[in-house]
Design a protein around this motif. Structure first.
Motif, PDB file in Angstrom:
ATOM      1  N   CYS A   5       5.498   4.771  30.498  1.00 21.08           N
ATOM      2  CA  CYS A   5       6.870   4.834  29.226  1.00 21.08           C
ATOM      3  C   CYS A   5       7.916   3.691  29.428  1.00 21.08           C
ATOM      4  O   CYS A   5       8.278   3.728  30.678  1.00 21.08           O
ATOM      5  N   VAL A   6       7.404   2.933  28.471  1.00 24.15           N
ATOM      6  CA  VAL A   6       8.149   1.875  28.194  1.00 24.15           C
ATOM      7  C   VAL A   6       9.740   2.137  27.641  1.00 24.15           C
ATOM      8  O   VAL A   6      10.017   2.975  26.932  1.00 24.15           O
ATOM      9  N   GLY A   7      11.024   1.872  28.315  1.00 18.46           N
ATOM     10  CA  GLY A   7      11.894   2.444  28.008  1.00 18.46           C
ATOM     11  C   GLY A   7      12.417   3.183  29.876  1.00 18.46           C
ATOM     12  O   GLY A   7      12.164   4.762  29.072  1.00 18.46           O
ATOM     13  N   GLY A   8      13.761   3.581  29.420  1.00 20.11           N
ATOM     14  CA  GLY A   8      14.223   4.405  30.673  1.00 20.11           C
ATOM     15  C   GLY A   8      15.596   4.725  30.345  1.00 20.11           C
ATOM     16  O   GLY A   8      17.128   5.319  30.353  1.00 20.11           O
ATOM     17  N   GLY A   9      15.194   4.958  28.717  1.00 16.98           N
ATOM     18  CA  GLY A   9      15.801   5.974  28.196  1.00 16.98           C
ATOM     19  C   GLY A   9      16.118   7.892  27.688  1.00 16.98           C
ATOM     20  O   GLY A   9      15.337   7.865  28.773  1.00 16.98           O
TER      21      GLY A   9
END
Ligand code: FAD
Length: 400
Positions: A5-9
């Motif tokens: 998963c790219v992005g920790g939002g």
């Protein structure tokens, strides 16, 4: 399956939680470019409808989110000295974006998701071992931009400028303030998100922005000027910006992101990477969480990746439609605010609450107001009938 998963939002983290919860054997890693705890933005709003959905999807994170949120059941409008209150019969909630991300990251870790901070991914080639790459890397998604032709990406900039701020003034309710200056109208809305802070979003036309000198000076100058303009609303409390006060303020134009398709091979877009909705309807985070749940369902229902991603795209796009319409109409109301500022304040406030209406931009505002007064229910029904959307919009998101 190996999932990156790219992005920790909110979109990526919630996807990792739901996927790991439903299918614990998946190997999931979240890559976030920024250090832990450093995020943009202050508090975000969400509706009681969303909270209900979160409880059904993952009770642990929903409880933590509810416990860390502020809530209100009243909306206050102010224009100079005139105020109006509405109680639409549903609750609104606000939570600090930082707190939300920390709750989601902690829950993901407990379930066995790996999170790597300070790891930027701009090319899916860096994740060659992954069976599935979830691109939750936000509005400027690098993974999407690399293949913008394939995704059919369209980015449209809004006309008005906005500034996302915090304040130590703890509003009791969701509060709007409209102010007339010699250079035109400027407005702000605020809501609490923890016991000591509220969010304030300020917006105006580019002409007013330039006229008031916001195109120059430091962030500290800008905040001082805004504190004067909105002194009544802030009641002596300071506004807080993103920087150290020395650089310029982070004024932005809203960017509306659309994509014709939401996946390419094993890369799938979710949240703001796939779509944005105007901030004034306060729905982007909820929609990002909704995408995550829809993607997990699609993957669990169909083991073949291409058809699972196609099913996800179809369902998530359908769920988004009504909120997008509302977002466009809301943005348009603010961009055409001069259509409404000539009305007495109470009428203007009523038409502000009606800003999701399809008819409002086409009917003279006074006529719309008086027709609504004569028979508010019929007018709402007629508006819903003509658009065919309003009733369904209420099912999928709750207007601010
Ligand atoms: C002024 C304003 C007010 C808003 N108010 C609300 C509100 O009240 N309610 C609401 O629901 N929504 C609100 N939103 C919208 C909401 O913030 C977004 O819709 C939501 O954050 C989208 O979540 P996301 O996970 O898709 O993206 P993001 O939250 O943007 O997260 C993306 C993450 O990816 C990381 N990242 C980016 N590129 C890379 C890379 N190359 N490699 C690794 N990591 C990367 C970023 O650092 C970020 O942490 C508002 C937006 C604005 C602008």
């Amino acid at each position: 399956m190996k999932i990156a998963c790219v992005g920790g939002g909110p979109a990526s983290l919630y996807f990792s939680i739901l996927m790991k919860r439903m299918s614990p054997s998946e190997d999931i890693t979240v890559y976030e470019r920024d250090p832990v705890g450093s995020t943009y933005g202050w508090g975000v709003t969400y509706s009681d409808r969303l909270l209900g959905n979160l409880y059904s999807a993952d009770q642990e994170s929903a409880c933590a989110i509810a416990e860390s949120s502020a809530s209100w059941n009243r909306w206050d409008h102010h224009r100079e000295d005139v105020a109006m209150t509405t109680r639409p019969g549903h609750a609104g909630y606000g939570i600090s974006r930082r707190r939300l991300l920390s709750i989601l990251a902690q829950r993901a870790r407990v379930l066995g998701v790996r999170i790597q901070y300070e790891r930027e991914i701009t090319d899916e080639g860096e994740l060659a071992e992954a069976d599935l790459i979830v691109a939750g890397d936000g509005v400027n998604s690098a993974l999407r931009n690399r293949h913008a032709d394939h995704f059919g990406t369209q980015v449209t900039a809004g006309r008005n400028v906005y500034l996302w701020l915090g304040t130590t003034r703890v509003f009791e309710f969701f509060t709007f303030a409209f102010k007339e200056t010699v250079h035109g109208w400027i407005w702000c809305y605020g809501y609490p998100y923890d016991p000591r802070h509220s969010t304030c979003v300020v917006e105006c036309s580019p002409e007013t922005w330039k006229g008031l000198g916001f195109d120059r000076g430091t962030e500290a100058d800008t905040l001082a000027r805004l504190e004067k303009i909105f002194a009544g609303m802030l009641d002596g409390h300071p506004l807080m910006g993103r920087g150290d006060g020395e650089g310029g303020a982070h004024w932005l134009n809203f960017r509306m992101v659309d994509n014709r398709t939401w996946y390419r091979d094993n890369v799938v877009l979710i949240g703001d990477a796939a779509h944005t909705t105007h901030y004034s309807i306060g729905a982007g985070t909820g929609l990002a969480l909704g995408d995550a749940a829809t993607l997990v369902n699609a993957l669990l229902e169909d083991p073949r990746l291409p058809s699972a991603l196609a099913a996800y795209e179809k369902e998530a796009k359908a769920a988004l439609r009504t909120a997008r319409l509302a977002g466009r109409r809301s943005a348009r109301w603010y961009e055409n605010i001069r259509r409404y500022t000539g009305l007495p304040p109470e009428q203007m406030f009523k038409l502000h609450r009606a800003r999701y209406s399809l008819l409002l931009p086409y009917v003279p505002p006074r006529l719309y107001y008086w027709a609504g007064r004569v028979n508010e229910k019929s007018l709402a029904r007629a508006t819903g009938w003509v658009s065919g959307k309003v009733a369904r919009a209420r099912e999928t998101f709750t207007p601010q």
